[in-house]
Design a protein around this motif. Structure first.
Motif, short mmCIF file in Angstrom:
data_model
loop_
_atom_site.label_atom_id
_atom_site.label_comp_id
_atom_site.label_asym_id
_atom_site.label_seq_id
_atom_site.Cartn_x
_atom_site.Cartn_y
_atom_site.Cartn_z
N SER A 1 37.19 34.80 39.77
CA SER A 1 37.78 35.95 40.46
C SER A 1 36.90 36.39 41.62
CB SER A 1 37.95 37.12 39.49
OG SER A 1 38.85 36.78 38.48
N ASP B 1 45.25 35.09 41.36
CA ASP B 1 44.22 35.15 40.33
C ASP B 1 44.88 35.22 38.95
OD1 ASP B 1 41.99 35.47 38.81
OD2 ASP B 1 41.20 37.19 39.93
N GLU B 2 44.90 34.10 38.24
CA GLU B 2 45.54 33.98 36.93
C GLU B 2 46.91 34.65 36.91
OE1 GLU B 2 43.19 34.06 33.51
OE2 GLU B 2 41.27 34.08 34.57
MG LIG Z 1 38.89 36.53 36.48
#
Ligand SMILES: [Mg+2]
Ligand SMILES: Nc1ncnc2c1ncn2[C@@H]1O[C@H](COP(=O)(O)OP(=O)(O)O)[C@@H](O)[C@H]1O
Lengths: 235, 400
Positions: free
Chosen positions: A45, A166-167
Motif C-alpha cells: 500500500s 489497492d486490494e
Molecule cells: Mg495494504
C-alpha cells in the motif's frame, strides 16, 4: 511511463522507526497490468500511495509521464491526481452523499468538462463497468461489488494515465472479485489502460502481465509473462 | 475560479439535501432567532427614544424654547414677541409662560413642585397637556383662583402608592394653599387633574398666567416662550429663521433642552443594545462554527476521499462556505418572517412604557447592519472549521 527510483518511506521519526519502503525502484510501461503481491505489512500500500501521489516518499524520485512528482506543490499534486491518476481503494471510498452517477460525475466536473460532456462520459463509463441501470442509487443502497464498480468508473472517468487499485477485491466474494478482475483485464486489453493493482490472492496472478513481490519494504522478486503466457523471473 | 465554485456548489447542495436535516433545521432556527434578536431589541430602544422625544415635544417644550437674554429673569414685552413669532411661516403655536417654585399644602402635606403659569388657549397650540385631563377640567383663559395638578402631585391617600412627594390624595373641587416665593399666600380650588405619563407634567402644577401676574404684580412678561413648528426635525433651520426675524432672546431646540436626560437614557440603552448585539453575534459564530466543525469532522473520511480523487482543498472549503451561506440565508429569511409576526403582534398589543405605547422602529440601516454582521459571522464560522479540517493529510483522513 512510470518510474520509481530508490523509494524509501520511513514512518515514525522517533525511537521506533518503520521502514515501510526500504529502497524500491520500479519502472512500469504504458499498457502494463502489474500486480504487486506480498505478505501483509510488506509495503504494498505504501508503494501504491507513492504512485497515487497520496503520500510523499522520505527519499527517492517518482516520475510519471515525465513529470517529477517531487517538484509539484500540493495544489499541482491534486490537479495531477485529478487528471492523470485513478485510485481504487479497498473499501470503495465513495462519497456517501452522492449517487453512483454523481460520484462518477464529480471528477469530470472538477476537471472543467461541460455538463453535457460529463453526462456522456459518465454514462459511457458506467455502462462499461456494467452499471447502466443502478446509477441513481446512493452507495449505501448498493452491494459491495456494485460500489467497487462505481469506484472504478470514478477512477476511469478522466481517462487517467495510470489506474491504481489497492486490494480492490479484498471485501468481495470470489464471484464479484472475478467481475472486477475481468473488467480490469478488459480495460487493459481493449483500452490499453495501464493498471497497477495490489493483491495477495494467488489466483489473481493469472490476470497480471507482471508481478512484483514485496517483502519487508523491498522488492523480493519480479516475474514477467513471456510470449507463451508463462510467468518467468526477470533478470 | 468559476469552475471551482460550480463544483463547490454541487457538493454543498448534495450535503444539504442528503445530510442530517435535524441539525440543519436547528442551526437555521438559531440563526433566525439571532437575527430577530439583532433587530428586535434595537428597534424597541429606538422606539422608546422616539417616544421620549415626542413626549419632550408634546408635553414639555414644543419645538423651540425662547428664554430671556443673558442675566435677565424675564422676557419683557412678551405679547409683542408673541405676535412677531406668530407671523413667522412654519410656526403653528406660541405659548409664553412663567415657571416658579411654590409651596403647596393640603391637609398637612407640604410639597414644593414647579408651578407653570400659562395662557391655556396659547398653551394648547403648543403642548398636548389639555388632552390628558383625567378628572375635572383643564384651565380656561381668564381663570383665577383655580389650579390644575399633575396626578402624581395630587397623589394618593395611601402614601405608599406615591412616587414623588404628594399632596396625599387631593381631588377635584378641594382647596389647596399656595405660598409663593414673594411671600404671598393664596387658596386655590383644584379644577382638574392631568395624567399625561410625562413626568414633568404629572408631578407639577398649573395656574393661569393672569393669576400669576396678579400675584407678582407684573404683566406682559414670561420666563419662557414655547414655539411649535409644523415640521419636527427642522429646529435648527427654524432657529435661524427666528434670528432673521429679529428675535434677540436665547433660542433653544427641544433636543438641547432635554439633552441631558435623553442622552443619559439613550446612552444606557445603547450599552444594553451593544451587549445584546455582541452576545447574539458571538452565539451565532459559535453555533455555526460548532455545526460546521462537527459536520467536517464527521465527514473527515469523505474530505480525505475528495482530496484523494483530485478535488482541491479550496473547493472543499468553498462548499462548506456555501453551506454556511445557505444556513445564513434561510435563517435570516425565517428570522425576518418571525420578526414580521412579532411586529404584527406588537402593533395589536403594544408594549406600554411610561409615556405611552412604544412602536418598534425597524429601519433600513438596522436591517442592513444586522444582515451584514450575520453574513460576515457566517462566513467566518463556516471558513475556519473547514480550513482546519481540510488541512489534515489525505491518508490519515481516509483511515478515519
Ligand atoms: Mg495494504
Ligand atoms: N501511518 C503509518 N504509521 C506507521 N506505520 C505505518 C503507517 N502505515 C503503514 N505503516 C507500516 O508500514 C509497513 C507497510 O505497511 P503497508 O504498506 O500498509 O503494508 P501492506 O499494504 O503491504 O500490508 C507496515 O509495517 C505498517 O505497519
Amino acid at each position: 511511463m512510470i518510474i520509481g527510483r530508490d523509494l524509501t518511506r520511513i514512518y515514525g521519526m522517533g525511537a521506533v522507526q518503520v521502514r515501510a519502503l526500504d529502497g524500491v525502484s520500479v519502472e512500469i510501461q504504458k499498457g502494463d497490468f502489474v500486480g504487486i503481491m506480498g505478505p501483509s505489512g510488506s509495503g504494498k500500500s505504501t508503494l501504491l500511495h507513492m504512485f497515487g501521489l497520496l503520500d510523499r516518499p522520505t527519499s527517492g524520485t517518482i516520475i510519471i509521464d515525465g513529470v517529477d512528482a517531487g517538484t509539484l506543490d500540493e495544489r499541482a499534486r491534486t490537479q495531477f491526481r485529478l487528471r492523470r491518476l485513478g485510485y481504487v481503494f479497498q473499501d470503495y471510498a465513495l462519497v456517501p452523499e452522492l449517487t453512483a452517477k454523481e460520484n462518477v460525475y464529480l471528477p469530470s466536473m472538477a476537471r472543467g468538462m461541460t455538463a453535457q460532456e460529463c453526462t456522456l462520459a459518465c454514462s459511457e463509463i458506467l455502462t462499461l463497468v456494467g452499471l447502466g441501470n443502478r446509477i441513481h442509487h446512493l452507495p449505501g443502497e448498493m452491494s459491495g461489488g456494485e460500489q467497487q464498480r462505481v469506484a472504478i468508473a470514478r477512477a476511469l472517468v478522466n481517462r487517467p494515465t495510470l489506474l491504481l487499485a489497492d486490494e480492490p477485491c479484498a471485501n468481495l466474494d470470489s464471484q464479484n472479485s472475478k467481475i472486477i478482475l475481468d473488467l480490469f483485464q478488459r480495460l487493459n486489453r481493449d483500452l490499453h489502460q495501464t493498471i497497477v493493482m495490489v493483491s495477495h490472492e494467488e489466483w489473481h496472478k493469472r490476470y497480471f502481465d507482471r508481478i512484483i513481490s514485496m517483502k519487508d519494504g523491498v522488492i523480493e522478486e519480479e516475474v514477467n509473462r513471456n510470449e507463451g503466457g508463462e510467468l518467468t523471473p526477470s533478470p | 475560479m468559476f469552475e471551482e465554485s460550480k463544483v463547490a456548489f454541487f457538493l454543498a447542495k448534495r450535503s444539504i439535501l442528503r445530510g442530517n436535516k435535524g441539525t440543519l433545521s436547528l442551526t437555521i432556527l438559531i440563526i433566525g432567532m439571532v437575527f430577530v434578536n439583532l433587530i428586535f431589541l434595537p428597534s424597541i430602544i429606538t422606539g422608546v427614544a422616539v417616544l421620549f422625544n415626542q413626549q419632550s415635544i408634546d408635553y414639555s417644550y414644543g419645538n423651540l424654547v425662547i428664554e430671556p437674554k443673558k442675566n435677565q429673569v424675564y422676557i419683557t414685552q412678551v405679547s409683542e414677541l408673541q405676535r412677531k413669532l406668530e407671523r413667522i411661516p412654519g410656526i403653528t403655536g406660541v405659548s409664553p409662560r412663567y415657571l416658579t417654585s411654590a409651596t403647596i399644602s393640603y391637609k398637612g402635606n407640604v410639597v414644593t413642585p414647579v408651578l407653570y403659569a400659562i395662557n391655556p388657549s396659547d398653551e394648547q397650540g403648543v403642548l398636548r397637556i389639555a388632552t390628558k385631563v383625567s378628572s375635572g377640567s383643564y384651565l380656561a383663559d381668564g381663570d383665577t383662583g383655580q389650579i390644575v395638578l399633575g396626578f402624581r402631585l395630587a397623589g394618593n391617600e395611601d402614601e405608599k402608592l406615591d412616587v414623588v412627594p404628594s399632596l396625599g390624595g387631593v381631588s377635584v373641587g378641594r382647596v389647596v394653599d399656595i405660598s409663593f416665593n414673594n411671600g404671598v399666600t393664596r387658596q386655590y380650588r383644584v379644577k382638574g387633574i392631568v395624567t399625561s405619563n410625562s413626568f414633568s407634567v404629572d408631578s407639577n402644577a398649573f395656574i393661569t398666567k393672569k393669576e400669576y401676574e396678579d400675584v407678582f404684580g407684573i404683566e406682559d412678561m414670561a420666563n419662557q416662550v414655547l414655539v411649535r413648528t409644523i415640521e419636527t426635525g427642522k429646529e435648527n433651520e427654524m432657529r435661524n429663521t427666528l434670528l432673521s426675524f429679529g428675535v434677540q432672546e436665547k433660542i433653544w431646540t427641544w433636543q438641547e433642552k432635554s439633552a441631558n436626560f435623553l442622552n443619559q437614557i439613550i446612552g444606557s440603552f445603547n450599552i444594553i443594545n451593544f451587549i445584546g448585539t455582541a452576545v447574539s453575534l458571538v452565539i451565532a459564530i459559535v453555533v455555526i462554527f460548532i455545526v460546521i466543525f462537527i459536520n467536517t469532522v464527521y465527514r473527515r473520511k469523505q474530505i480525505g476521499i475528495l482530496k484523494a480523487i483530485g478535488i482541491d482543498r479550496s473547493i472543499i472549503i468553498k462548499s462548506y462556505l456555501f453551506q454556511a451561506l445557505f444556513i445564513f440565508a434561510i435563517g435570516t429569511l425565517m428570522g425576518g418572517v418571525f420578526l414580521l409576526l412579532i411586529l404584527q403582534l406588537l402593533a395589536a398589543n403594544p408594549i406600554v412604557f411610561p409615556g405611552g405605547p412604544v412602536a418598534p422602529v425597524v429601519d433600513l440601516p438596522l436591517i442592513v447592519r444586522s444582515t451584514m454582521s450575520l453574513f460576515i459571522v457566517s462566513l467566518i464560522a463556516g471558513y475556519v472549521p473547514a480550513w482546519i479540517t481540510t488541512r489534515e493529510d489525505i491518508l490519515s483522513a481516509i483511515r478515519g
